[in-house]
Design an enzyme around this catalytic site. Sequence first.
Site, PDB file in Angstrom:
ATOM      1  N   SER A 305     -66.269 -41.131  -5.616  1.00 44.21           N
ATOM      2  CA  SER A 305     -66.341 -42.639  -5.904  1.00 44.21           C
ATOM      3  C   SER A 305     -66.807 -42.695  -7.487  1.00 44.21           C
ATOM      4  O   SER A 305     -66.300 -42.198  -8.533  1.00 44.21           O
ATOM      5  CB  SER A 305     -66.834 -43.529  -5.106  1.00 44.21           C
ATOM      6  OG  SER A 305     -66.012 -44.493  -4.799  1.00 44.21           O
ATOM      7  N   ASP A 316     -62.956 -36.579 -19.727  1.00 42.74           N
ATOM      8  CA  ASP A 316     -61.806 -36.809 -20.438  1.00 42.74           C
ATOM      9  C   ASP A 316     -61.906 -37.164 -22.094  1.00 42.74           C
ATOM     10  O   ASP A 316     -61.202 -37.147 -22.926  1.00 42.74           O
ATOM     11  CB  ASP A 316     -60.986 -38.023 -19.993  1.00 42.74           C
ATOM     12  CG  ASP A 316     -60.436 -37.314 -18.646  1.00 42.74           C
ATOM     13  OD1 ASP A 316     -60.463 -36.228 -18.305  1.00 42.74           O
ATOM     14  OD2 ASP A 316     -59.673 -38.570 -17.988  1.00 42.74           O
ATOM     15  N   LYS A 330     -62.312 -39.622  -3.820  1.00 43.55           N
ATOM     16  CA  LYS A 330     -61.997 -41.161  -3.607  1.00 43.55           C
ATOM     17  C   LYS A 330     -61.809 -41.876  -4.754  1.00 43.55           C
ATOM     18  O   LYS A 330     -62.756 -42.198  -5.575  1.00 43.55           O
ATOM     19  CB  LYS A 330     -63.598 -41.624  -2.811  1.00 43.55           C
ATOM     20  CG  LYS A 330     -63.278 -43.086  -2.454  1.00 43.55           C
ATOM     21  CD  LYS A 330     -64.379 -43.805  -1.674  1.00 43.55           C
ATOM     22  CE  LYS A 330     -64.412 -44.913  -1.284  1.00 43.55           C
ATOM     23  NZ  LYS A 330     -64.152 -45.977  -2.465  1.00 43.55           N
TER      24      LYS A 330
END
Length: 491
Positions: A305, A316, A330
């Site tokens: 999460s 990224d 998740k």
Amino acid sequence: MRVALSAALLLALAPMTAWSQDAAQPPATTTADDPDASESSSSKVPLDEIRRYVAVYNAVKQAYVDPVDDKKLMQSAIRGLLLDLDPHSTYFDKEDAEAFDEQATGAYDGIGVELLQQQDNTLKVIAPIDETPAARAGVRAGDVIVAIDGKPIANIEAMEPLRGKPGTSVRLTILREGRDKPLDITVTRETIRVASVRSRMLEPGYGYVRISTFQADTGTDFRKQVEALQKQAGGKLRGLVIDLRSNPGGLLTSAVQVADDLLDKGTIVSTRGRISISDAKFEATPGDILAGAPVVVLVDAGSASASEVLAGALRDNQRARIVGSRTFGKGSVQTVLPLDNGDSVKLTTARYYTPSGKSIQASGIVPDANLTPEPERDAPASLVDYSEATLPGHLRGDDEGAEGYSAGDVLPGDGPIASALAELKQPGSIAKANAKAAAAKPKPAAKPAAKAANATAPVPAAKPEAPAKPVDAKPVLPADVPAPEPTKPAR
């Protein structure tokens, strides 16, 4: 019952509680001459279904073997309404709602364990929190609690007996992988105060920060810990290891704060749901507290999460390398919706997406450099396939079922920290170590040669090669590396 939505929604990302719904079609539009124009078709109460519910309710009230309290029956119906949505959407009565708020602040009275309530009403231990009664008593990740104080879970209010006055004790009946019979463990409750961020110098110039969960003050604590490490390093760190192993998540906003402290620009995370209030995009603001010093993020199958939000944002944006094992997967956001009687509904309201636009729901984040558990560590066999994708009723992910998918490993111990430090100092060192370890494995004996068509005697098999000596590819662990710190508390 009217749901009171506040402007500041609490986005809770712990895997123990809530997940995502499939995207639904927008409500049908109505025209002015529609007799029901005041409400869309999606908001109408399905009267036939309500009548069916009332019929079943009356049947239970009149014919069940024992009298059933109206309030208990209604609460069971409400919980059932949420049960089949996903493994984490849930109904909180007032006490549960208060307990959930306590978790976000990091202080509560209980035994110190992160739990997932399973569909058969048993409680699976995600992780005991370090230095708490549960950890000291020997509760392990992967244990399944089937009874509390001798009462089966199905006959009690699930997790409630685990909470209680400090100094009192509770007896857990546990099923553990590898044991034929249930195990009884007595745990003494105490006030659990969990520091979500801890830090230490690994080597001169190289810092280590452990984030065990994302609480309300995690962002502020992270900055303070990094500043303290920089002071120890003479003003500037040469690199930082961020340990997110077995971090089940927490508050999305806290993960965003940590990412923002390490990024000068770029998207951190975006969320998308059915209603516009669930859509959000978080962007980094100028200012990198490490001034560009390299970062390695350590993850494993228990990183979920909000942990995945942070790892995805840093990778990224090419700010950090991710090492460890595939994360839990998740990729959903939960919103706590308070009701006017003090109860709450924790409901999956959106999916989140990493800056590249990727949803990691049920697929997780695959690290740049892969680590495997240390052979000497006693990792529970029940965590071999430990991921979102294995939970019954989970929200299906965009990339779920892709070829080559396998759940990650839980990576306990200090060895992964040493490997992360080596990767921080020399990117690519883990890949080289893995290659050396693979080359050091004994090669299988060659198969016997095939017989010639006119042979009168068998051709001897090729002589097997002598096995190479194994190479110890693990980096040397500094003596002052701390053990992994606690995970998010549940009870």
